[in-house]
Design a protein around this motif. Sequence first.
Motif, mmCIF file in Angstrom:
data_model
loop_
_atom_site.group_PDB
_atom_site.id
_atom_site.type_symbol
_atom_site.label_atom_id
_atom_site.label_comp_id
_atom_site.label_asym_id
_atom_site.label_seq_id
_atom_site.Cartn_x
_atom_site.Cartn_y
_atom_site.Cartn_z
ATOM 1 N N LYS A 165 41.747 35.905 97.050
ATOM 2 C CA LYS A 165 40.684 36.029 98.056
ATOM 3 C C LYS A 165 40.359 34.661 98.656
ATOM 4 C CE LYS A 165 36.845 38.221 99.751
ATOM 5 N NZ LYS A 165 36.519 39.593 100.102
ATOM 6 N N LEU A 170 43.605 38.127 100.582
ATOM 7 C CA LEU A 170 43.028 39.420 100.243
ATOM 8 C C LEU A 170 41.768 39.641 101.067
ATOM 9 C CD1 LEU A 170 43.082 41.872 98.184
ATOM 10 C CD2 LEU A 170 41.446 40.535 96.849
ATOM 11 N N ASN A 171 41.699 40.791 101.719
ATOM 12 C CA ASN A 171 40.546 41.060 102.563
ATOM 13 C C ASN A 171 39.391 41.719 101.825
ATOM 14 O OD1 ASN A 171 41.430 39.987 104.969
ATOM 15 N ND2 ASN A 171 42.498 41.864 105.585
ATOM 16 N N ALA A 172 39.716 42.677 100.993
ATOM 17 C CA ALA A 172 38.675 43.484 100.357
ATOM 18 C C ALA A 172 37.935 42.715 99.270
ATOM 19 C CB ALA A 172 39.294 44.748 99.781
ATOM 20 N N ASP A 173 36.859 43.298 98.826
ATOM 21 C CA ASP A 173 36.074 42.748 97.725
ATOM 22 C C ASP A 173 36.903 42.752 96.440
ATOM 23 O OD1 ASP A 173 33.319 42.158 96.411
ATOM 24 O OD2 ASP A 173 34.130 43.871 95.284
ATOM 25 N N PHE A 175 36.128 42.997 93.130
ATOM 26 C CA PHE A 175 35.873 44.028 92.129
ATOM 27 C C PHE A 175 36.376 45.387 92.603
ATOM 28 C CE2 PHE A 175 32.777 40.717 91.292
ATOM 29 C CZ PHE A 175 32.848 40.589 89.915
ATOM 30 N N ILE A 176 36.126 45.656 93.860
ATOM 31 C CA ILE A 176 36.568 46.940 94.403
ATOM 32 C C ILE A 176 38.088 47.018 94.423
ATOM 33 C CG2 ILE A 176 36.603 48.359 96.483
ATOM 34 C CD1 ILE A 176 33.758 47.454 96.999
ATOM 35 N N ALA A 177 38.712 45.918 94.795
ATOM 36 C CA ALA A 177 40.178 45.898 94.812
ATOM 37 C C ALA A 177 40.728 46.213 93.424
ATOM 38 C CB ALA A 177 40.667 44.532 95.281
ATOM 39 N N ARG A 179 39.298 47.877 91.032
ATOM 40 C CA ARG A 179 39.054 49.270 90.670
ATOM 41 C C ARG A 179 40.006 50.211 91.389
ATOM 42 N NH1 ARG A 179 32.729 47.915 90.693
ATOM 43 N NH2 ARG A 179 32.426 47.762 88.437
#
Lengths: 222, 222
Positions: A165, A170-173, A175-177, A179
């Motif tokens: 990140k 990496l674009n997404a969050d 923790f969410i990534a 999961r």
Amino acid sequence: MGQPSLQLDIHVKHSDIFQALIKDQLVSDPASARGRLLAEAATLFRDKGYERTTVRDLAAAVGIQSGSLFHHFRTKEEILKAVMVETIRLNTAVMQAAVEGETESEAKLRALIRAELESINGKTGEAMAVLVYEWRSLSEVSQTEVLALRDVYEELWLTVLKRLKNEGQLNADVFIARRMLTGALSWTVTWYKPERGGLTLDGLTDQVMALLGFGGAAGAPE
Amino acid sequence: MGQPSLQLDIHVKHSDIFQALIKDQLVSDPASARGRLLAEAATLFRDKGYERTTVRDLAAAVGIQSGSLFHHFRTKEEILKAVMVETIRLNTAVMQAAVEGETESEAKLRALIRAELESINGKTGEAMAVLVYEWRSLSEVSQTEVLALRDVYEELWLTVLKRLKNEGQLNADVFIARRMLTGALSWTVTWYKPERGGLTLDGLTDQVMALLGFGGAAGAPE
DNA sequence: ATTTACAAACCAAGCGCTTGCTTGGTAATG
DNA sequence: CATTACCAAGCAAGCGCTTGGTTTGTAAAT
């Protein structure tokens, strides 16, 4: 494809890690009575589910009487817990080796994905599936106990994802990534059959990386 | 099943679809005895698992005697199957409306993801979780029966993903991409809690799209 | 080398309880 | 006045687990 494998000798063998853990009494030897019992339990729990598997089923699979099980474990749940705990211990060690075997962030991620896919679809697959899908069958106390072990394991992932990140890959969050990856990777156990389709674990890893936007255009595997 | 219904007013309401299905006897009215029973069953099956849920538990939740259940359903398994079948019917209709409400491929994909996330984490969430995680508890005959219904549903996804692939917006294999998405999205049921964290369903959808490399940089949600 | 000692591993039997489901009858509904 | 919805009671089977006793492996003592 960017995978150097034995670079000097950094890649520690799966079996070496396994032997070391057995020596330290952290996982049971599959040759021992306890080890065979846990292996059979993992298979049965995955195939039929924990609740549908009776102690008589399990005893028959091992070749003893149902009552004799309780010489090795006090309750049926203790067997489930043991399967989970030993699986986490083994896989944490394997994943640690995987991360340490690479230097670049993208390579580390790939190594993690590849290692987790192997955990799920390889020899420890039965136990991994149990770990993921039989969670609710553990008592609450056991759940928190097992959860603590998982945190170490998860930290490995988060560290690598954070680095990606920061590097803008990496674009997404984070923790969410993680999961999403957990779900996507563990779900492979329901459909990935290496024997048909001709898709190897490396090929599957490529596909996951491609889905995340890494590694350029990966062609269709079929 | 393919009824496009009124497609001037493009976004068809969730509740409208629901009403239409009830009228056609494809799902049970939640106000009816059968409907209430299935709703309670879905909740219990998700919370405790199918095997751990006894007919006495279920009867108590509905407020009748355990034996009275077998006036509505012949076996316990039939209840599980009914939950699954009705859930698929509802969600197929909802997803169909979602795809038809958009024209561009990327928007269609977003609509599908958003709709599936809502199915999993919204009001039908209990039933969806049951559909995903209680699969093994169905007998083999029931499994193939339910599987046939799922195929219609899956076709919706594959059509959209194929279009994206042709347009060069998707790198990975279409089937694998769908399977990864299935795992990732259904796994959200284990961790996504809209009440804490302040992450909305739309926000979550953005995150998934960002992971797939769509929609540019989506900032951290926290 | 044989005996003794002892714990670990296992068996045979079954206890107490819960399970899904049945039965025969009663109350409500339209 | 029949059909639908339910209750009260309980059965047969299967469940996790216990018990008391027998075999087996191991190692020191004779």
